[in-house]
Design a protein around this motif. Structure first.
Motif, PDB file in Angstrom:
ATOM      1  N   LYS A  77       0.826  -1.279  -0.016  1.00  0.00           N
ATOM      2  CA  LYS A  77      -0.125   0.051  -0.092  1.00  0.00           C
ATOM      3  C   LYS A  77       0.870   1.191   0.069  1.00  0.00           C
ATOM      4  O   LYS A  77       0.613   2.173  -0.853  1.00  0.00           O
ATOM      5  N   LYS A  81       1.099   4.302  -2.807  1.00  0.00           N
ATOM      6  CA  LYS A  81       0.837   5.671  -2.353  1.00  0.00           C
ATOM      7  C   LYS A  81       2.204   6.568  -2.788  1.00  0.00           C
ATOM      8  O   LYS A  81       1.851   7.821  -3.466  1.00  0.00           O
ATOM      9  N   GLU A  82       3.297   6.059  -2.368  1.00  0.00           N
ATOM     10  CA  GLU A  82       4.540   7.085  -2.479  1.00  0.00           C
ATOM     11  C   GLU A  82       5.088   6.954  -3.604  1.00  0.00           C
ATOM     12  O   GLU A  82       5.628   7.907  -4.263  1.00  0.00           O
ATOM     13  N   ARG A  84       4.415   5.374  -6.615  1.00  0.00           N
ATOM     14  CA  ARG A  84       3.514   4.493  -7.743  1.00  0.00           C
ATOM     15  C   ARG A  84       4.235   4.417  -8.959  1.00  0.00           C
ATOM     16  O   ARG A  84       4.372   3.414  -9.709  1.00  0.00           O
TER      17      ARG A  84
END
Length: 125
Positions: A77, A81-82, A84
């Motif tokens: 995850k 988010k960071e 991608r």
């Protein structure tokens, strides 16, 4: 000009088909659906999950992060988010290399085992 049959691609795939493609169980797919917000398959009136090719690509990416790279769900995850873009780029490179490897294996298997790869002249006696 010869007639080429158009490649027919399904619009929706069942959870069983997707699980078989990924070689994981259906509970794993359902779990990933709950954990990753960008994985939201269509559900029909009966509540059956129907996955689009885009959903399947997302599942392939999650599978890559969790199963191939060995990340935890939390780590996957975070990666999505960071980093991608960078992660997707790495995934695409790995995917292309795997395709090339598979192609080379098919070529190797297609070669006749009795045919030598290099020709060596026989000695005359």
């Amino acid at each position: 000009m010869p007639y080429k049959k158009p490649k027919i691609e399904k619009i929706y795939y069942s959870i069983g088909e997707v699980a078989k493609m990924m070689d994981v169980g259906t509970p794993t797919i359902r779990y990933w659906e709950n954990e990753f917000e960008n994985l939201k398959p269509y559900k029909n009136k009966k509540g059956n999950r129907l996955f689009t090719p885009k959903d399947i690509e997302t599942i392939r990416f999650i599978h890559y992060l969790v199963k191939t790279r060995g990340l935890t769900i939390k780590g996957a995850k975070k990666k999505l988010k960071e980093n991608r873009d960078e992660t997707i780029e790495n995934y695409e490179i790995v995917k292309r290399l795997e395709d090339i490897r598979q192609e080379l294996i098919e070529i190797r298997d297609g070669l006749d085992e009795n045919t030598p790869l290099t020709s060596t002249p026989k000695k005359e006696e």
